[in-house]
Enzyme design. Structure first.
Site, PDB file in Angstrom:
ATOM      1  N   ASN A  90       0.869  -1.180   0.000  1.00 23.10           N
ATOM      2  CA  ASN A  90       0.000   0.000   0.000  1.00 23.10           C
ATOM      3  C   ASN A  90       0.903   1.225   0.000  1.00 23.10           C
ATOM      4  OD1 ASN A  90      -1.787   2.079   0.468  1.00 23.10           O
ATOM      5  ND2 ASN A  90      -2.851   1.084   2.149  1.00 23.10           N
ATOM      6  N   ARG A  92      -2.199  -2.043  -3.763  1.00 19.81           N
ATOM      7  CA  ARG A  92      -3.414  -1.260  -3.629  1.00 19.81           C
ATOM      8  C   ARG A  92      -3.281  -0.035  -4.534  1.00 19.81           C
ATOM      9  NH1 ARG A  92      -4.526   3.602   0.374  1.00 19.81           N
ATOM     10  NH2 ARG A  92      -6.735   3.920  -0.017  1.00 19.81           N
ATOM     11  N   HIS A 142     -12.469   2.756  -0.520  1.00 20.72           N
ATOM     12  CA  HIS A 142     -12.465   1.702   0.505  1.00 20.72           C
ATOM     13  C   HIS A 142     -13.093   0.401  -0.015  1.00 20.72           C
ATOM     14  CE1 HIS A 142     -12.605   5.165   3.641  1.00 20.72           C
ATOM     15  NE2 HIS A 142     -11.348   4.804   3.421  1.00 20.72           N
ATOM     16  N   ARG A 152     -11.869  15.560   6.896  1.00 23.13           N
ATOM     17  CA  ARG A 152     -12.627  15.852   5.674  1.00 23.13           C
ATOM     18  C   ARG A 152     -14.048  16.271   6.011  1.00 23.13           C
ATOM     19  NH1 ARG A 152     -10.882  10.271   3.101  1.00 23.13           N
ATOM     20  NH2 ARG A 152      -8.694  10.688   2.633  1.00 23.13           N
ATOM     21  N   GLU A 158      -7.541  -5.336   4.525  1.00 20.46           N
ATOM     22  CA  GLU A 158      -7.383  -5.080   3.099  1.00 20.46           C
ATOM     23  C   GLU A 158      -6.175  -5.823   2.529  1.00 20.46           C
ATOM     24  OE1 GLU A 158      -8.707  -0.542   2.524  1.00 20.46           O
ATOM     25  OE2 GLU A 158      -7.735  -0.958   4.447  1.00 20.46           O
TER      26      GLU A 158
END
Length: 398
Positions: A8, A89, A178, A239, A382
């Site tokens: 990642n 990823r 995601h 955010r 993940e």
């Protein structure tokens, strides 16, 4: 035993896990942090030990070289050929990719082309892909896209109410994010409930610093809260989530700033930190709220309200729900946030198993035995999902 590496790459970081497959045993995991910045650091956990060292990392190319040399130094591998596959990823897959794919030159060109959709991520991920392909030429290289899972959304769920030409010319639409996490926990939920994945209506709540909610129906992503970029949806650590688009131009004029500066504010200075003024970390915000900090309490209230609002809208869209799943940093570990959300959904017949809800870091049913809807806590993974995709694609090329 195969050794598969899940990668990642962020704009200034590289996270990894090295798996022994098919046992899915984690041989090592770690982080290369502050790549290209002063005080770069390498941390690797393996076999109950920890390697932690500050060292200069000028770019991702050097980080990959250091990683592979450390694998040998720490006796995690004897030969590079022991690593049979590397999964990467990739944040933005656009409309090109609806599943994980083996990387070739065409795939790399498309990842590069899609960099404008994820300028902080796709370029760094592409560098990692190229370096690993160079250093591990015999390993199968696989790209796993954050957006791929959501490519099954109906057009009515991914289109915006904008001039249609924008979609045709510039591919402006909801892509979500995601996806790898939502796909993993949705499948794990079906296993935990011992029911066919395709038969379930599932709402997965990936609540972390970045947060998104996804509705899965008939074994496919049906709708999701993030949009054209990960800025949309619920309130997050820094955010803003959903806001009125006119607010952007209004505040740009008031603050005398340009669009890049405004987007930076909405990405990094809004959300929990913007509302509370305390922290972007939910643990700090909850502690401040418990200390009668009104702004911190407001941040918690807005966060919970937005989670409940999206869950409610997806239940309405799907015509019901079989299970709601909490995952990621807040979802897996915050007993109070899960409790607040579930209490707001009590009108649906949801009850809470207080003892099970008090736990964290493990999978379990956190709703009561009499609950009309099963509510689950499932740690996301993940990297394991990436490793599984690599193993599956390895078999196809053999």
């Amino acid at each position: 035993m195969e050794k598969i590496l899940s990668i990642n790459s962020g704009s200034s970081s590289l996270k990894f896990k090295l798996f022994a497959m098919p046992d899915e045993k984690v041989l090592a995991k770690g982080l290369f942090d502050r790549i290209g910045i002063d005080n770069s650091r390498v941390t690797i956990k393996y076999d109950g030990k920890k390697y932690d060292e500050q060292r200069e990392l000028k770019d991702h190319n050097q980080a990959v070289h250091v990683l592979l040399s450390l694998f040998k130094e720490l006796k995690l591998i004897n030969d590079f050929n022991e690593i049979t596959g590397v999964g990467h990823r990739v944040v933005a897959g656009g409309e090109y990719f609806d599943k994980s794919v083996i990387v070739d030159e065409d795939v790399m060109n498309k990842i590069d082309e899609l960099a404008e959709y994820a300028p902080l991520h796709n370029p760094a991920e592409l560098v990692g892909i190229r370096v690993f392909k160079e250093l591990l030429p015999n390993a199968v290289s696989v790209a796993v896209f954050d957006t791929a899972y959501h490519q099954t959304m109906p057009k009515a769920n991914y289109m915006y109410s904008i001039p249609y030409e924008w979609y045709e010319k510039y591919h402006v639409r909801k892509y979500g994010a995601h996806g790898t996490s939502h796909r993993y926990v949705a499948h794990e939920a079906a296993k935990l409930l011992n029911k066919p994945f395709e038969d379930l209506k599932i709402i997965t709540c990936h609540l972390g610093a970045g947060a998104s909610i996804c509705a899965t129906m008939n074994g496919k992503s049906f709708d999701t809260s993030m949009g054209f970029t990960p800025l949309a949806g619920i309130t997050m650590a820094t955010r803003a989530g959903d806001i009125d688009a006119s607010l952007v131009s209004f505040m740009m004029e008031k603050l005398q700033i340009n669009s890049s500066e405004m987007i930076d504010i909405l990405n990094h200075k809004a959300g929990l930190i913007g509302i509370s003024g305390v922290s972007s970390d939910m643990r700090d915000v909850l502690a401040a709220a418990a200390d009668d900090n009104e702004r911190a309490q407001l941040a918690v209230d807005i966060f919970v309200k937005n989670v409940v609002k999206y869950i409610g809208s997806y239940i309405a869209e799907m015509g019901g729900v079989d299970t709601i799943v909490f995952t990621a940093g807040i979802g897996e570990n915050s007993t109070p946030i899960r409790k607040l959300v579930m209490e707001r959904l009590a009108y649906l017949g949801i009850t809470i198993d207080e003892e099970e809800n008090s736990k964290h870091g493990s999978a379990g049913v956190i709703s009561g035995d009499d609950s009309t809807i099963k509510v689950l806590r499932i740690p996301t993974n993940e990297e394991l999902m990436i490793a599984r995709d690599v193993q599956k694609l390895e078999k196809e090329v053999k």
